[in-house]
Write a protein that holds these residues in place. Structure first.
Motif, mmCIF file in Angstrom:
data_model
loop_
_atom_site.group_PDB
_atom_site.id
_atom_site.type_symbol
_atom_site.label_atom_id
_atom_site.label_comp_id
_atom_site.label_asym_id
_atom_site.label_seq_id
_atom_site.Cartn_x
_atom_site.Cartn_y
_atom_site.Cartn_z
ATOM 1 N N GLN A 31 0.845 -1.207 -0.164
ATOM 2 C CA GLN A 31 0.067 0.004 0.028
ATOM 3 C C GLN A 31 0.931 1.416 -0.137
ATOM 4 O OE1 GLN A 31 -2.960 0.420 3.107
ATOM 5 N NE2 GLN A 31 -4.102 1.432 1.673
ATOM 6 N N CYS A 32 0.563 2.066 -1.016
ATOM 7 C CA CYS A 32 1.703 3.269 -1.191
ATOM 8 C C CYS A 32 1.098 4.082 0.147
ATOM 9 C CB CYS A 32 1.039 3.964 -2.428
ATOM 10 S SG CYS A 32 1.956 5.616 -2.582
ATOM 11 N N PRO A 33 2.473 4.641 0.823
ATOM 12 C CA PRO A 33 2.183 5.537 1.984
ATOM 13 C C PRO A 33 1.805 6.844 1.664
ATOM 14 C CG PRO A 33 4.512 5.062 1.516
ATOM 15 C CD PRO A 33 3.730 4.257 0.591
ATOM 16 N N ALA A 34 1.908 7.432 0.326
ATOM 17 C CA ALA A 34 1.540 8.529 -0.219
ATOM 18 C C ALA A 34 -0.037 8.788 -0.442
ATOM 19 C CB ALA A 34 2.502 9.056 -1.501
ATOM 20 N N CYS A 35 -0.365 7.827 -1.431
ATOM 21 C CA CYS A 35 -1.796 7.935 -1.842
ATOM 22 C C CYS A 35 -2.729 6.656 -1.594
ATOM 23 C CB CYS A 35 -1.634 8.075 -3.331
ATOM 24 S SG CYS A 35 -1.232 6.682 -4.269
ATOM 25 N N GLY A 36 -2.249 5.764 -0.981
ATOM 26 C CA GLY A 36 -3.130 4.649 -0.413
ATOM 27 C C GLY A 36 -3.273 3.434 -1.560
ATOM 28 N N HIS A 37 -2.689 3.654 -2.933
ATOM 29 C CA HIS A 37 -3.001 3.025 -3.800
ATOM 30 C C HIS A 37 -2.419 1.433 -3.629
ATOM 31 C CE1 HIS A 37 -3.466 1.727 -7.993
ATOM 32 N NE2 HIS A 37 -2.041 1.196 -8.021
ATOM 33 N N LEU A 38 -3.089 0.354 -3.923
ATOM 34 C CA LEU A 38 -2.452 -0.759 -3.588
ATOM 35 C C LEU A 38 -1.545 -1.561 -4.835
ATOM 36 C CD1 LEU A 38 -5.423 -2.783 -1.944
ATOM 37 C CD2 LEU A 38 -3.383 -1.556 -0.880
ATOM 38 N N GLY A 46 8.252 1.397 -6.864
ATOM 39 C CA GLY A 46 7.389 2.511 -6.652
ATOM 40 C C GLY A 46 6.055 2.393 -7.352
ATOM 41 N N CYS A 47 5.369 3.554 -6.764
ATOM 42 C CA CYS A 47 3.871 3.637 -7.094
ATOM 43 C C CYS A 47 3.547 4.041 -8.345
ATOM 44 C CB CYS A 47 2.980 4.362 -6.191
ATOM 45 S SG CYS A 47 1.424 4.902 -6.342
ATOM 46 N N SER A 48 2.649 3.112 -9.171
ATOM 47 C CA SER A 48 2.105 3.301 -10.512
ATOM 48 C C SER A 48 1.172 4.330 -10.423
ATOM 49 C CB SER A 48 1.540 2.172 -11.190
ATOM 50 O OG SER A 48 0.508 1.727 -10.227
ATOM 51 N N HIS A 49 0.822 4.596 -9.409
ATOM 52 C CA HIS A 49 -0.271 5.692 -9.354
ATOM 53 C C HIS A 49 0.146 7.353 -9.071
ATOM 54 C CE1 HIS A 49 -4.606 6.780 -9.086
ATOM 55 N NE2 HIS A 49 -4.494 7.793 -7.853
ATOM 56 N N CYS A 50 1.004 7.274 -7.872
ATOM 57 C CA CYS A 50 1.401 8.552 -7.859
ATOM 58 C C CYS A 50 2.840 8.828 -7.857
ATOM 59 C CB CYS A 50 1.004 9.065 -6.539
ATOM 60 S SG CYS A 50 2.036 8.617 -5.128
ATOM 61 N N GLY A 51 3.681 7.615 -8.119
ATOM 62 C CA GLY A 51 5.466 7.816 -8.314
ATOM 63 C C GLY A 51 5.985 7.654 -7.153
ATOM 64 N N ASP A 52 5.348 7.547 -5.799
ATOM 65 C CA ASP A 52 6.112 7.457 -4.600
ATOM 66 C C ASP A 52 7.069 6.295 -4.689
ATOM 67 O OD1 ASP A 52 5.895 8.584 -1.643
ATOM 68 O OD2 ASP A 52 6.121 6.602 -1.731
ATOM 69 N N PRO A 53 8.260 6.350 -4.178
ATOM 70 C CA PRO A 53 9.179 5.349 -4.081
ATOM 71 C C PRO A 53 8.697 4.177 -3.354
ATOM 72 C CG PRO A 53 10.223 7.114 -2.871
ATOM 73 C CD PRO A 53 8.758 7.721 -3.659
#
Ligand SMILES: [Zn+2]
Length: 143
Positions: A31-38, A46-53
């Protein structure tokens, strides 16, 4: 034909684990800590939704389920030791998750319909107390 696989080990423990019923699989997401995307697989860079590492991403499990997008029967082993015939499928995980390749338990295409819901089950491998991921129509889910 139901086999309780508790005690068996997942072949790909970063992708899935045995659910509490001893038969179904839970998929492992980050779970992305920045946007919550799974994100799946959980070790995605990295997060495919917001780019967070996603260095601090928590691991979350969800029941292994998806939608059948398309499928094809393989008659020739693509890898040494691959059992054929087998039905390989493109499956959308969850509601709007990534598309992954999966293998169906059945080898009978007449049991499958594009768009049908699927669930993931553990499939014991011949090499011992190890299981891999296979998919069945979700209508077979309730026993
Ligand atoms: Zn994100």
């Amino acid at each position: 034909m139901t086999l309780d696989l508790r005690g068996y080990q997942p072949r790909h423990p970063t992708l899935y684990q045995l659910a509490a019923d001893g038969e179904s699989l839970d998929f492992v997401f980050a779970q992305c800590p920045a946007c919550g995307h799974l994100a799946f697989p959980a070790d995605a860079p990295g997060c495919s939704h917001c780019g967070d590492p996603m260095k601090e991403a928590a691991r979350i499990t969800r029941p292994g389920a998806g939608t059948l997008l398309e499928f094809v029967t393989l008659h020739v082993p693509l890898l040494p030791g691959m059992q054929v015939p087998r039905i390989a499928a493109d499956i959308r995980l969850g509601e709007d998750g990534p598309i992954e390749e999966g293998v169906m338990v059945t080898t009978d295409e007449s049991q499958l319909r594009v768009g049908m819901p699927l669930r993931a089950v553990a499939h014991p491998l011949p090499e011992g107390e190890v299981f891999d991921c296979r998919f069945v129509p979700a209508t077979e889910a309730q026993r």
